[in-house]
Enzyme design. Sequence first.
Site, PDB file in Angstrom:
ATOM      1  N   ALA A 100      -4.235   7.579  -4.886  1.00  0.00           N
ATOM      2  CA  ALA A 100      -2.664   7.206  -4.972  1.00  0.00           C
ATOM      3  C   ALA A 100      -2.734   5.448  -5.543  1.00  0.00           C
ATOM      4  O   ALA A 100      -2.648   4.718  -4.468  1.00  0.00           O
ATOM      5  CB  ALA A 100      -1.774   7.407  -4.004  1.00  0.00           C
TER       6      ALA A 100
ATOM      7  N   GLY B  53       0.708  -1.064  -0.151  1.00  0.00           N
ATOM      8  CA  GLY B  53       0.053   0.129  -0.038  1.00  0.00           C
ATOM      9  C   GLY B  53       1.022   1.150  -0.157  1.00  0.00           C
ATOM     10  O   GLY B  53       2.243   1.198  -0.162  1.00  0.00           O
ATOM     11  N   ASN B  54       0.177   2.342   0.484  1.00  0.00           N
ATOM     12  CA  ASN B  54       1.247   3.730   0.405  1.00  0.00           C
ATOM     13  C   ASN B  54       0.373   4.407   1.548  1.00  0.00           C
ATOM     14  O   ASN B  54      -0.629   4.129   2.020  1.00  0.00           O
ATOM     15  CB  ASN B  54       1.253   4.417  -1.105  1.00  0.00           C
ATOM     16  N   HIS B  55       1.088   5.687   1.698  1.00  0.00           N
ATOM     17  CA  HIS B  55       0.600   6.716   2.747  1.00  0.00           C
ATOM     18  C   HIS B  55      -0.491   7.617   2.539  1.00  0.00           C
ATOM     19  O   HIS B  55      -0.911   8.381   3.400  1.00  0.00           O
ATOM     20  CB  HIS B  55       1.935   7.380   3.323  1.00  0.00           C
TER      21      HIS B  55
END
Length: 398
Positions: free
Chosen positions: A273, A205-207
């Site tokens: 994102a 995943g990402n932030h």
Amino acid sequence: MTGKKIIVAVTGSIAAYKSLLLVRLLKKAGCEVKVIMSPAACHFVAPLSFATLSENEVLVDFFKDDTWNNHVSLGIWADYMIVAPASANTIAKAANGISDNMLLATYLSAKCPVVFCPAMDLDMYKHPSTIHNLKRLQSFGNQIIHAKYGELASGLVGEGRLAEPEEIFEYIQYTIAASDELKGKKFLITAGPTYEAIDPVRFIGNHSSGKMGLAIAETIANKGGLVELVIGPNQLDIQHQGINVTNCTSAEEMYAACQKVHASVDVSIFAAAVADYRPSEVATQKIKKSDSELHLTLVKNVDIAYQLGQQKRNDQIHVGFALETENEEANGQKKLQKKNFDFLVLNSLNDPGAGFKHDTNKIKIIESNGKVNDFELKSKNDVAKDIVEFLISHLLEK
Ligand code: CTP
């Protein structure tokens, strides 16, 4: 504001005196103002002061002499109802449909937008029941101008002060002016991260927090636009009546949700994102630790903005986002062309205060003719306003 019909509903709080100023500001702006007070409010400020400033009779009781004060017609009459100050008691009653005074009965009959401006002592404001009641009011489509930090009547310092009359006035002014601007327009917004499963408990995943996408969605919905928000895993509290939320986890799910609505929207804003890659296989059981190295094979995910960009009709607008760390404008330009965006919002990680984890952001907007527009570092809500204003003035009004 001229000619707008506004109810100012005053409840029992020491901050009631500030509402005198609010009435004055509204009157000066040309509004027609009627004041309703709860019986408790009359202990703090005399109805006569409100009657004089509003140039209208002040309503407190259901009955006066032999006449019945009609809360239903008042609720229909108003273009806007402002409950300021809103005490914990009135907030709790309104959240639960209790109507044991004229003010609450009018609230229940109101057909117009209602904004609550809480004011109370800090412990009351922090109490889980007050927090819950405010959320409940929001879930019914009411707006909240949250209490401010400062010195309170009790002598304590904390959150609980009524917002200043000027701030409440500006909010109303902005909302009234803005509320019809995007009426009839439909928007698709992608937001948040995507999580790509490795096994039943792990993911790539990402932030991304989804805050920027939500701020844009709320700005549009406040202007009367209808938003389809397709959002990845997030911790956000999404309450707006004008926002229809589809929660999703992976890029594939996000794409499927977007495909369902894309043809029906006027504008698509790609703020998500999206993970560019996903594991080629998802293990059905939790992967056990064994060797010193674990190799994952990743395959490319669908590029949602690119795919929908291929299907974009001439009457549709696409807005993209890009977070670049080098050659920002040149890379941004390339993305804009490749994904068929009408304009691209560029964030740079090189700007302090900008990016995923901050509540602030600094953007540039690149137009399809190559023109670059610079903006200051601002809160994500103000950045959202800039983006939506830009969209309205450059594309929707053409
Ligand atoms: N985007 C998307 N689907 C993807 C990847 C990106 O819809 N699978 C959208 C984003 O929401 C954003 C724009 O495309 O509006 C640009 O995203 P970005 O990640 O900067 O672009 P990439 O094409 O992934 O390029 P990079 O190689 O820089 O990661």
